[in-house]
Design an enzyme around this catalytic site. Structure first.
Site, PDB file in Angstrom:
ATOM      1  N   ASN A 117      62.471  24.470  57.309  1.00 32.37           N
ATOM      2  CA  ASN A 117      63.902  24.708  57.483  1.00 32.37           C
ATOM      3  C   ASN A 117      64.088  25.790  58.529  1.00 32.37           C
ATOM      4  OD1 ASN A 117      64.609  22.914  55.351  1.00 32.37           O
ATOM      5  ND2 ASN A 117      64.005  24.500  53.922  1.00 32.37           N
ATOM      6  N   LEU A 136      51.923  13.202  45.508  1.00 28.94           N
ATOM      7  CA  LEU A 136      51.439  14.220  44.572  1.00 28.94           C
ATOM      8  C   LEU A 136      52.263  14.108  43.289  1.00 28.94           C
ATOM      9  CD1 LEU A 136      51.114  17.138  47.166  1.00 28.94           C
ATOM     10  CD2 LEU A 136      49.317  15.599  46.374  1.00 28.94           C
ATOM     11  N   GLU A 193      58.029  20.222  54.812  1.00 27.90           N
ATOM     12  CA  GLU A 193      59.128  20.341  55.787  1.00 27.90           C
ATOM     13  C   GLU A 193      59.277  21.786  56.196  1.00 27.90           C
ATOM     14  OE1 GLU A 193      62.814  18.738  54.168  1.00 27.90           O
ATOM     15  OE2 GLU A 193      61.778  16.930  53.493  1.00 27.90           O
ATOM     16  N   ARG A 224      66.646  27.709  59.252  1.00 28.80           N
ATOM     17  CA  ARG A 224      67.873  28.465  58.976  1.00 28.80           C
ATOM     18  C   ARG A 224      67.601  29.502  57.890  1.00 28.80           C
ATOM     19  NH1 ARG A 224      67.977  23.879  55.712  1.00 28.80           N
ATOM     20  NH2 ARG A 224      67.987  24.493  53.526  1.00 28.80           N
ATOM     21  N   GLY A 281      64.716  15.028  50.387  1.00 28.87           N
ATOM     22  CA  GLY A 281      64.654  14.033  49.313  1.00 28.87           C
ATOM     23  C   GLY A 281      65.328  12.711  49.643  1.00 28.87           C
TER      24      GLY A 281
HETATM   25  C1  MV4 Z   1      56.751  14.563  48.024  1.00 26.65           C
HETATM   26  C2  MV4 Z   1      56.547  14.434  46.638  1.00 26.65           C
HETATM   27  C3  MV4 Z   1      55.308  14.040  46.221  1.00 26.65           C
HETATM   28  N1  MV4 Z   1      54.333  13.775  47.126  1.00 26.65           N
HETATM   29  N2  MV4 Z   1      55.755  14.296  48.881  1.00 26.65           N
HETATM   30  C4  MV4 Z   1      61.413  15.603  47.840  1.00 26.65           C
HETATM   31  C5  MV4 Z   1      62.220  16.400  48.775  1.00 26.65           C
HETATM   32  C6  MV4 Z   1      61.460  16.465  50.027  1.00 26.65           C
HETATM   33  N3  MV4 Z   1      61.622  17.767  50.619  1.00 26.65           N
HETATM   34  C7  MV4 Z   1      60.064  16.199  49.653  1.00 26.65           C
HETATM   35  N4  MV4 Z   1      60.085  15.663  48.321  1.00 26.65           N
HETATM   36  C8  MV4 Z   1      58.964  15.268  47.702  1.00 26.65           C
HETATM   37  N5  MV4 Z   1      57.920  14.989  48.528  1.00 26.65           N
HETATM   38  C9  MV4 Z   1      54.576  13.914  48.434  1.00 26.65           C
HETATM   39  N6  MV4 Z   1      53.600  13.647  49.309  1.00 26.65           N
HETATM   40  C10 MV4 Z   1      57.601  14.746  45.773  1.00 26.65           C
HETATM   41  C11 MV4 Z   1      58.821  15.160  46.296  1.00 26.65           C
HETATM   42  C12 MV4 Z   1      59.841  15.512  45.330  1.00 26.65           C
HETATM   43  C13 MV4 Z   1      60.304  16.825  45.192  1.00 26.65           C
HETATM   44  C14 MV4 Z   1      59.841  17.852  45.998  1.00 26.65           C
HETATM   45  C15 MV4 Z   1      60.304  19.133  45.866  1.00 26.65           C
HETATM   46  C16 MV4 Z   1      61.219  19.438  44.876  1.00 26.65           C
HETATM   47  C17 MV4 Z   1      61.703  18.451  44.059  1.00 26.65           C
HETATM   48  C18 MV4 Z   1      61.254  17.142  44.205  1.00 26.65           C
HETATM   49  C19 MV4 Z   1      61.727  16.149  43.363  1.00 26.65           C
HETATM   50  C20 MV4 Z   1      61.276  14.862  43.517  1.00 26.65           C
HETATM   51  C21 MV4 Z   1      60.340  14.536  44.503  1.00 26.65           C
END
Ligand code: MV4
Length: 444
Positions: free
Chosen positions: A289, A203, A287, A291, A165
Site C-alpha cells: 500500500n 495458504l 501487496e 499510502r 480481496g
Molecule cells: C491469499 C490468501 C491465501 N493464500 N493469498 C485477501 C486480500 C488480499 N490482500 C489477499 N488475500 C488473501 N490472499 C494466498 N496465496 C488469503 C487471502 C485472504 C485474506 C488475507 C488477509 C486478510 C484476510 C483475508 C481473508 C480471506 C482471504
C-alpha cells in the site's frame, strides 16, 4: 516547510492530518461536500472550500474541483489521507503538472504497486519473500496446470488489477483449476477492465502481518515494525495490534530490514506498508500500500513517531527525522475501528449522535471526527472513529481496552463497540491465537 497544505479527505483522517500540520505551523485548507458542512475537519481547518454534492465521485474524488480549491487558496501541497485519491497515480501526475506537491510517493511507484503482478515482480527482485506461484500473468490452462503441479494444490487465482480481496478464486485440484482460471479471467476483465490474473499457492491459515516503512525518495529508508491485522470481516480490518503476538523481536528485525533495504533501493518516497501473509514462521509478500493507513496509529503508539509529520518532512524534501537505530518498540497497542453499524448484522446506522463521551486516561487515544449532536451522513464509509490503546504489555493493553470500551458512550446510533466488548473477553484473542479466518468463523 510548506506554508499551506490542502487535505483532500474527510472524517477522522482529515483531523489527524490537520493536527500534524498545526504542530508544524502549516496553514490548512479543508475541502468538503455539501453533506459535510458541519463536519469537524471543516470547523478545525483555517480555510474550507465546498467541492461538490454528497456523492464522493462528485466531491472527494473530483480531481478538477480539488485542484481548483488548491489554486484558489494557494495551498502548495495536498495530503490525500487514505481511500479516495490516495492511490490514484493519475491524480499524482496531475498535481505535478500543476506544480502542486502530492504528499505521497511518485506516480510511478503508485502505478507499479497498483498492478499486483508488477508489484510482486518488483519486490521479489529487491529481495522480499513472495508467495510461490506464477511468474507474472497466466493465460493458458496448460501453463496454469504446469505451475500448479510444481507448487501443489490448493492454489489461488488473483486479478492483477484487483487487490484488497477483490477478484480471487481458489482451486483445490486440477479439475477446479480450469473453471477457476476461466471465471477469474472473465470476472477480472468485467470488474477491472484488465483480464490479467496470476496464480499463487493458497495458504490455509495465515496471519495478515504488515510492515510500516518510510522512504526519503533518495535511497534511504527505515522500517517501524509490524502490525497484525488478521482480524478482518469481508476484507475490512476490525482490530489491529502492534506488535504482532506471533513474531519475535529477531523476526521483526529481519523482515523489517529486508523491507527497508528494498524500499531504499526502489527510491521510494513517503510512507508505505508492505503486506505479508505469515504462516509457519515464514513471511510471504502479497501487496504493498502506497499510502498512510487507517491503523498507522498503533505504530505511532509503540514507536512514539508521528507518521504524518514524517510524511510532511519527506514531501518537502527534508528527509526522515530519525535513523533506524533511534527506533525502539515500546509496549503494546491495539486499535478498534468503531463503525456506525449494527454490531451483529453490520448494517450501516447513520443518524444523529445524541450523547457522546469518549474514554480517556493513560494510554488512550480516540481519533474521530464526530461530536455530540453531529449527524453521520449516509453517503460515506461507516467508520466513525478509532480507539487506540497503549500499555506496557499486551495483557495490560487488553485490560485497559476493556476499561476504555466500558467508558465509551455513543448514543443515538448503533456502533460496533459491543463487538469489541465481546472480543476483548475472548480466550483465543487473549492468547493472540487467531488467523485471517478467525473473526468470520466467530461471527458465524
Ligand atoms: C491469499 C490468501 C491465501 N493464500 N493469498 C485477501 C486480500 C488480499 N490482500 C489477499 N488475500 C488473501 N490472499 C494466498 N496465496 C488469503 C487471502 C485472504 C485474506 C488475507 C488477509 C486478510 C484476510 C483475508 C481473508 C480471506 C482471504
Amino acid at each position: 516547510m510548506f506554508k499551506k497544505v490542502l487535505i483532500a479527505n474527510r472524517g477522522e483522517i482529515a483531523l489527524r492530518i490537520l493536527r500534524a500540520c498545526k504542530e508544524l505551523g502549516i496553514a490548512t485548507v479543508a475541502v468538503h461536500s455539501t453533506a459535510d458542512e458541519s463536519a469537524m475537519h471543516v470547523r478545525l481547518a483555517d480555510e474550507s472550500v465546498c467541492i461538490g454534492p454528497p456523492s464522493s465521485t462528485e466531491s472527494y474524488l473530483n480531481i478538477h474541483e480539488i485542484v481548483a480549491a488548491c489554486e484558489i487558496t494557494g495551498a502548495e501541497a495536498i495530503h490525500p489521507g487514505y481511500g479516495f485519491l490516495s492511490e490514484n497515480a493519475k491524480f499524482a501526475e496531475i498535481l505535478e503538472a500543476h506544480g502542486i506537491t502530492f504528499i505521497g510517493p511518485s506516480a510511478e511507484h503508485i502505478r507499479t504497486m497498483g498492478d499486483k503482478i508488477a508489484a510482486k515482480e518488483t519486490v521479489k527482485r529487491l529481495g522480499i519473500p513472495v508467495v510461490p506461484g506464477s511468474d507474472g500473468e497466466v493465460i493458458e490452462f496448460s501453463d496454469a496446470k504446469k505451475i500448479c503441479d510444481e507448487i501443489g494444490y490448493p492454489v489461488i487465482i488473483k486479478a492483477a488489477s484487483g487487490g484488497g480481496g477483490r477478484g480471487m478464486k481458489v482451486a483445490q485440484n486440477e479439475q477446479e483449476l480450469q473453471n477457476a482460471l476461466h471465471t477469474a479471467r472473465s470476472e477480472a476483465g468485467v470488474n477491472f477492465g484488465d483480464s490479467a490474473v496470476y496464480i499463487e499457492k493458497y495458504l490455509g491459515k495465515p496471519r495478515h502481518i504488515e510492515v510500516q516503512i518510510l522512504g526519503d525518495g533518495k535511497g534511504h529508508a527505515v522500517h517501524l515494525g509490524e502490525r497484525d491485522c488478521s482480524l478482518q470481516r469481508r476484507h475490512q480490518k476490525v482490530w489491529e495490534e502492534a506488535t504482532s503476538p506471533a513474531i519475535t523481536p529477531e523476526q521483526r528485525e529481519e523482515i523489517g530490514n529486508i523491507c527497508a533495504k528494498a524500499i531504499g533501493d526502489m527510491g521510494y518516497s513517503g510512507a508505505g506498508t508492505i503486506e505479508f501473509l505469515y504462516e509457519d514462521g515464514e513471511f510471504y509478500f502479497i501487496e504493498m500500500n502506497t499510502r498512510l493507513q487507517v491503523e498507522h496509529t498503533i505504530t505511532e503508539a509503540i514507536t512514539g513517531i508521528d507518521l504524518v509529520n514524517e510524511q510532511l518532512h519527506i514531501a518537502y524534501g527534508d528527509g526522515i527525522s530519525f535513523k533506524q537505530d533511534d527506533v525502539s518498540f515500546n509496549g503494546h497497542a491495539i486499535e478498534c475501528r468503531i463503525n456506525a453499524e449494527h454490531p451483529e448484522t453490520f448494517v450501516p446506522s447513520p443518524g444523529r449522535i445524541e450523547h457522546y463521551h469518549p474514554p480517556g486516561g493513560l494510554g488512550i487515544r480516540v481519533d474521530s471526527g464526530v461530536y455530540q449532536g453531529y449527524s453521520i451522513p449516509p453517503y460515506y464509509d461507516s467508520m466513525i472513529g478509532k480507539l487506540i490503546v497503549h500499555a506496557r504489555t499486551r495483557e495490560e493493553c487488553m485490560a485497559r481496552l476493556k476499561r476504555a470500551l466500558d467508558e465509551f458512550v455513543v448514543d443515538g446510533i448503533q456502533t460496533t463497540i459491543p463487538l469489541f466488548q465481546d472480543l476483548v473477553c475472548n480466550e483465543d484473542i487473549a492468547k493472540g491465537d487467531y488467523n485471517i479466518h478467525w473473526l468470520e468463523k466467530y461471527l458465524d
